[in-house]
Design a protein around this motif. Structure first.
Motif, PDB file in Angstrom:
ATOM      1  N   ALA A 129     -34.053  25.807   8.861  1.00 54.39           N
ATOM      2  CA  ALA A 129     -35.132  25.333   7.995  1.00 54.39           C
ATOM      3  C   ALA A 129     -35.252  26.262   6.787  1.00 54.39           C
ATOM      4  O   ALA A 129     -35.212  27.487   6.933  1.00 54.39           O
ATOM      5  CB  ALA A 129     -36.453  25.290   8.748  1.00 54.39           C
ATOM      6  N   ILE A 130     -35.375  25.673   5.616  1.00 51.15           N
ATOM      7  CA  ILE A 130     -35.558  26.430   4.379  1.00 51.15           C
ATOM      8  C   ILE A 130     -36.974  26.176   3.864  1.00 51.15           C
ATOM      9  O   ILE A 130     -37.400  25.025   3.742  1.00 51.15           O
ATOM     10  CB  ILE A 130     -34.544  25.996   3.295  1.00 51.15           C
ATOM     11  CG1 ILE A 130     -33.113  26.142   3.799  1.00 51.15           C
ATOM     12  CG2 ILE A 130     -34.764  26.791   2.013  1.00 51.15           C
ATOM     13  CD1 ILE A 130     -32.647  27.550   4.033  1.00 51.15           C
ATOM     14  N   ILE A 131     -37.715  27.250   3.596  1.00 54.08           N
ATOM     15  CA  ILE A 131     -39.024  27.142   2.955  1.00 54.08           C
ATOM     16  C   ILE A 131     -38.877  27.754   1.565  1.00 54.08           C
ATOM     17  O   ILE A 131     -38.590  28.943   1.437  1.00 54.08           O
ATOM     18  CB  ILE A 131     -40.121  27.870   3.744  1.00 54.08           C
ATOM     19  CG1 ILE A 131     -40.234  27.294   5.159  1.00 54.08           C
ATOM     20  CG2 ILE A 131     -41.466  27.760   3.026  1.00 54.08           C
ATOM     21  CD1 ILE A 131     -41.243  28.012   6.044  1.00 54.08           C
ATOM     22  N   ALA A 132     -39.055  26.918   0.524  1.00 52.13           N
ATOM     23  CA  ALA A 132     -38.792  27.366  -0.845  1.00 52.13           C
ATOM     24  C   ALA A 132     -40.035  27.246  -1.709  1.00 52.13           C
ATOM     25  O   ALA A 132     -40.909  26.403  -1.467  1.00 52.13           O
ATOM     26  CB  ALA A 132     -37.648  26.547  -1.446  1.00 52.13           C
ATOM     27  N   GLY A 133     -40.087  28.072  -2.728  1.00 55.25           N
ATOM     28  CA  GLY A 133     -41.196  28.023  -3.667  1.00 55.25           C
ATOM     29  C   GLY A 133     -41.109  29.166  -4.647  1.00 55.25           C
ATOM     30  O   GLY A 133     -40.334  30.115  -4.454  1.00 55.25           O
ATOM     31  N   ASP A 168     -42.909  18.470 -15.953  1.00 62.25           N
ATOM     32  CA  ASP A 168     -43.387  18.272 -14.584  1.00 62.25           C
ATOM     33  C   ASP A 168     -42.935  19.464 -13.755  1.00 62.25           C
ATOM     34  O   ASP A 168     -41.742  19.617 -13.458  1.00 62.25           O
ATOM     35  CB  ASP A 168     -42.808  16.978 -14.009  1.00 62.25           C
ATOM     36  CG  ASP A 168     -43.305  16.713 -12.584  1.00 62.25           C
ATOM     37  OD1 ASP A 168     -44.111  17.525 -12.078  1.00 62.25           O
ATOM     38  OD2 ASP A 168     -42.884  15.702 -11.985  1.00 62.25           O
ATOM     39  N   PRO A 169     -43.859  20.351 -13.385  1.00 57.05           N
ATOM     40  CA  PRO A 169     -43.469  21.582 -12.693  1.00 57.05           C
ATOM     41  C   PRO A 169     -43.195  21.405 -11.201  1.00 57.05           C
ATOM     42  O   PRO A 169     -42.879  22.383 -10.531  1.00 57.05           O
ATOM     43  CB  PRO A 169     -44.687  22.479 -12.910  1.00 57.05           C
ATOM     44  CG  PRO A 169     -45.841  21.526 -12.954  1.00 57.05           C
ATOM     45  CD  PRO A 169     -45.318  20.273 -13.604  1.00 57.05           C
ATOM     46  N   LYS A 170     -43.342  20.196 -10.674  1.00 54.98           N
ATOM     47  CA  LYS A 170     -43.122  20.016  -9.244  1.00 54.98           C
ATOM     48  C   LYS A 170     -41.651  20.275  -8.907  1.00 54.98           C
ATOM     49  O   LYS A 170     -40.757  19.802  -9.595  1.00 54.98           O
ATOM     50  CB  LYS A 170     -43.520  18.600  -8.816  1.00 54.98           C
ATOM     51  CG  LYS A 170     -45.024  18.400  -8.829  1.00 54.98           C
ATOM     52  CD  LYS A 170     -45.396  17.034  -8.295  1.00 54.98           C
ATOM     53  CE  LYS A 170     -46.919  16.848  -8.318  1.00 54.98           C
ATOM     54  NZ  LYS A 170     -47.318  15.533  -7.839  1.00 54.98           N
ATOM     55  N   PRO A 171     -41.394  21.035  -7.851  1.00 57.14           N
ATOM     56  CA  PRO A 171     -40.016  21.416  -7.526  1.00 57.14           C
ATOM     57  C   PRO A 171     -39.169  20.272  -6.987  1.00 57.14           C
ATOM     58  O   PRO A 171     -39.674  19.330  -6.380  1.00 57.14           O
ATOM     59  CB  PRO A 171     -40.198  22.496  -6.456  1.00 57.14           C
ATOM     60  CG  PRO A 171     -41.524  22.214  -5.847  1.00 57.14           C
ATOM     61  CD  PRO A 171     -42.374  21.631  -6.929  1.00 57.14           C
ATOM     62  N   ILE A 225     -35.876  21.086   4.734  1.00 52.85           N
ATOM     63  CA  ILE A 225     -36.178  21.829   3.496  1.00 52.85           C
ATOM     64  C   ILE A 225     -37.623  21.529   3.104  1.00 52.85           C
ATOM     65  O   ILE A 225     -37.993  20.366   2.902  1.00 52.85           O
ATOM     66  CB  ILE A 225     -35.235  21.449   2.341  1.00 52.85           C
ATOM     67  CG1 ILE A 225     -33.785  21.785   2.703  1.00 52.85           C
ATOM     68  CG2 ILE A 225     -35.635  22.199   1.067  1.00 52.85           C
ATOM     69  CD1 ILE A 225     -32.777  21.419   1.622  1.00 52.85           C
ATOM     70  N   ILE A 226     -38.427  22.584   3.045  1.00 51.43           N
ATOM     71  CA  ILE A 226     -39.845  22.473   2.698  1.00 51.43           C
ATOM     72  C   ILE A 226     -40.066  23.187   1.375  1.00 51.43           C
ATOM     73  O   ILE A 226     -39.654  24.339   1.216  1.00 51.43           O
ATOM     74  CB  ILE A 226     -40.727  23.106   3.796  1.00 51.43           C
ATOM     75  CG1 ILE A 226     -40.511  22.372   5.133  1.00 51.43           C
ATOM     76  CG2 ILE A 226     -42.196  23.082   3.394  1.00 51.43           C
ATOM     77  CD1 ILE A 226     -41.163  23.072   6.310  1.00 51.43           C
ATOM     78  N   MET A 227     -40.724  22.508   0.426  1.00 52.99           N
ATOM     79  CA  MET A 227     -40.996  23.114  -0.873  1.00 52.99           C
ATOM     80  C   MET A 227     -42.501  23.197  -1.105  1.00 52.99           C
ATOM     81  O   MET A 227     -43.198  22.189  -1.013  1.00 52.99           O
ATOM     82  CB  MET A 227     -40.340  22.311  -1.980  1.00 52.99           C
ATOM     83  CG  MET A 227     -38.832  22.410  -1.973  1.00 52.99           C
ATOM     84  SD  MET A 227     -38.107  21.690  -3.439  1.00 52.99           S
ATOM     85  CE  MET A 227     -36.419  22.277  -3.294  1.00 52.99           C
ATOM     86  N   ALA A 228     -42.969  24.403  -1.397  1.00 50.72           N
ATOM     87  CA  ALA A 228     -44.400  24.616  -1.641  1.00 50.72           C
ATOM     88  C   ALA A 228     -44.640  24.744  -3.142  1.00 50.72           C
ATOM     89  O   ALA A 228     -43.903  25.430  -3.846  1.00 50.72           O
ATOM     90  CB  ALA A 228     -44.865  25.882  -0.925  1.00 50.72           C
ATOM     91  N   GLY A 241     -36.688  28.186 -14.171  1.00 53.82           N
ATOM     92  CA  GLY A 241     -36.706  27.068 -15.108  1.00 53.82           C
ATOM     93  C   GLY A 241     -37.770  26.044 -14.805  1.00 53.82           C
ATOM     94  O   GLY A 241     -38.210  25.295 -15.689  1.00 53.82           O
ATOM     95  N   ILE A 242     -38.242  26.012 -13.572  1.00 50.42           N
ATOM     96  CA  ILE A 242     -39.271  25.060 -13.164  1.00 50.42           C
ATOM     97  C   ILE A 242     -40.555  25.263 -13.977  1.00 50.42           C
ATOM     98  O   ILE A 242     -41.317  24.337 -14.222  1.00 50.42           O
ATOM     99  CB  ILE A 242     -39.553  25.207 -11.648  1.00 50.42           C
ATOM    100  CG1 ILE A 242     -40.451  24.080 -11.143  1.00 50.42           C
ATOM    101  CG2 ILE A 242     -40.192  26.534 -11.329  1.00 50.42           C
ATOM    102  CD1 ILE A 242     -40.647  24.122  -9.642  1.00 50.42           C
TER     103      ILE A 242
END
Length: 466
Positions: A198-202, A367-370, A388-391, A361-362
């Motif tokens: 599992a990847i948690i990204a942000g 639109d800043p949503k990943p 993959i979870i993006m916060a 770059g985000i």
């Protein structure tokens, strides 16, 4: 003096070959756990491969048939003559399975001997001791990782454990996987399963570490499990403070100033939290500059000492480059790490959770949503990860300033990707479920950010004026 065990058992190798020629149906059983490489002599391994190939074609593996497939063995000897001699010297198939187990046992002993030789060479070679210890552990652990389970099972055999697991879950003896303890997120992920990566990204400050550490704490305190946390950025003291705040509901500021123990109510909460966390099996490694091989070595050692239920790595980009690594490209290197973590999860049979940064770059987008493509130095993360979870928390909005965090589960192999909203409570270093009202307008397009030209752009405009 200990009795010596021969590393080779030629009689047993001949015994299993003769047994299979007399009783080809034994190939179904013996072939499931005896490998060609387990034979000490190349000719015996080659003859074994011919017997299995003949049986798979539903042809009796007698000396004539085998010689038709391959006239000569690797040594140059006649297949017909060698097979006939072996078959003649083994009159019965009665002990074939016993012979096969002896061959497997001696093969393992030879591998152990070879590892011993490699360890001696490693000890006498120049190099950094910590890295060499890591390599030595990997060599020894690889011996343990070779399981006796068969390479192939029938569907009938595969279905048995499925129904055993179902009954265990009904009886409350087993759970599907690990939950974050956040209802809306758990509805989407439907548990992190054994073997999952599992990847948690942000971006920094969005709560990646809080989510990862919250899972590790919950597994150990609420489920009586065992967690291993590799904190490559944050010292263990900071993690402990955060866990104490989350468990007790007492703010980090009060814990830092000592005010928490001056108030009777907060002191009571702290006492209960300390009791729960002290009994919990949460192991933390906060050594900086760890290489991927060293992380895996420590994880394997800890798992062998006492089985783990989850591993959390914070975070991917901080893993140090191995001095012996041949990959020149950082993206390829990090991609090899995600493949390696997936392999580790499968090997240990537990979820491995890896935190990752998103590209800067985000911050410059309308639109800043990943998105998945925003994974920093992503390598092959998209391919390797099961979840993959993006916060994302927009600090330019009132919602973001109030802690409302959008969590996008952009990939989940065993369920449908979706999103949820969580409430970030920074003072307690934790997430809680958001109120239903907080979902309003969450999927509306983000308002376009006011475009502010950079100084470099303005300079270009000025230079263009005539």
């Amino acid at each position: 003096m200990l009795a010596e065990r021969p590393l080779v058992a030629i009689e047993a190798e001949h015994g299993v070959l003769g047994a299979l020629m007399h009783s080809p149906d034994e190939c179904e059983v013996i072939g499931a756990y005896l490998d060609v490489s387990d034979f000490s002599q190349e000719d015996n391994g080659a003859l074994y491969a011919l017997i299995l190939a003949s049986h798979s074609k539903k042809v009796a593996p007698d000396p004539i048939t085998l010689s038709e497939i391959r006239a000569e063995l690797p040594s140059g000897d006649s297949t017909l003559v060698y097979a006939a001699e072996v078959m003649r010297n083994v009159p019965s198939a009665a002990n074939g399975r016993h012979y096969a187990k002896i061959v497997v046992e001696r093969a393992k002993a030879r591998r152990m001997y070879d590892v011993g030789q490699q360890l001696m060479e490693l000890a006498m070679s120049a190099g950094k001791i910590p890295e060499q210890v890591s390599q030595a552990q990997a060599l020894v652990m690889e011996l343990n990782s070779r399981e006796d389970s068969p390479d192939v099972v029938t569907m009938k055999e595969a279905l048995g454990p499925v129904f055993e697991d179902m009954q265990d879950r009904i009886d409350g003896k087993q759970f599907m996987g690990l939950e974050f303890g956040l209802a809306d997120l758990d509805k989407i992920v439907k548990c992190l399963r054994p073997g999952n990566l599992a990847i948690i990204a942000g971006r920094p400050g969005t709560g990646k570490t809080v989510l990862g550490m919250g899972l590790a704490d919950r597994v150990a305190t609420k489920k009586n499990g065992s967690s291993m946390v590799f904190s490559l950025e944050m010292p263990y003291k900071e993690l402990a403070k955060r866990s104490l705040a989350s468990e007790s509901g007492v703010s980090q500021n009060k814990i830092e100033t000592g005010e928490a123990i001056l108030n009777d109510e907060s002191a009571a909460r702290i006492t209960c939290a300390v009791a729960a966390l002290s009994k919990a099996d949460i192991r933390i490694c906060d050594k900086g500059g760890l290489t991927f091989s060293r992380i895996c070595s420590i994880a394997r050692f800890q798992h062998r000492a006492k089985p783990l239920d989850v591993i959390v790595v914070d975070y991917l980009s901080l893993i140090a480059t191995d001095p012996s690594a041949k990959l020149q490209n950082r993206n390829l290197e990090l991609g090899s790490y995600t493949r390696g973590f997936k392999a580790l999860a499968k090997e240990l049979g537990i979820p491995v959770v890896v935190l990752a940064q998103l590209n800067r770059g985000i911050e410059n987008r309308t639109d800043p949503k990943p998105k998945m493509s925003d994974l920093r130095d992503s390598g092959e993360i998209e391919q390797d990860a099961d979840v993959i979870i993006m916060a994302h928390r927009d600090m330019d909005s009132e919602r973001g300033q109030n802690g409302l965090t959008e969590v996008d589960v952009v990939k989940v192999r065993h369920a449908k990707p979706d999103f949820c909203v969580l409430q970030f409570q920074g003072e307690y270093a934790r997430f809680v479920n958001a109120a239903a009202a907080d979902y309003e307008d969450v999927r509306q397009p983000a308002p376009a950010r006011e475009h502010r030209p950079s100084a470099r752009t303005m300079l270009g405009v000025v230079k263009g004026v005539h």
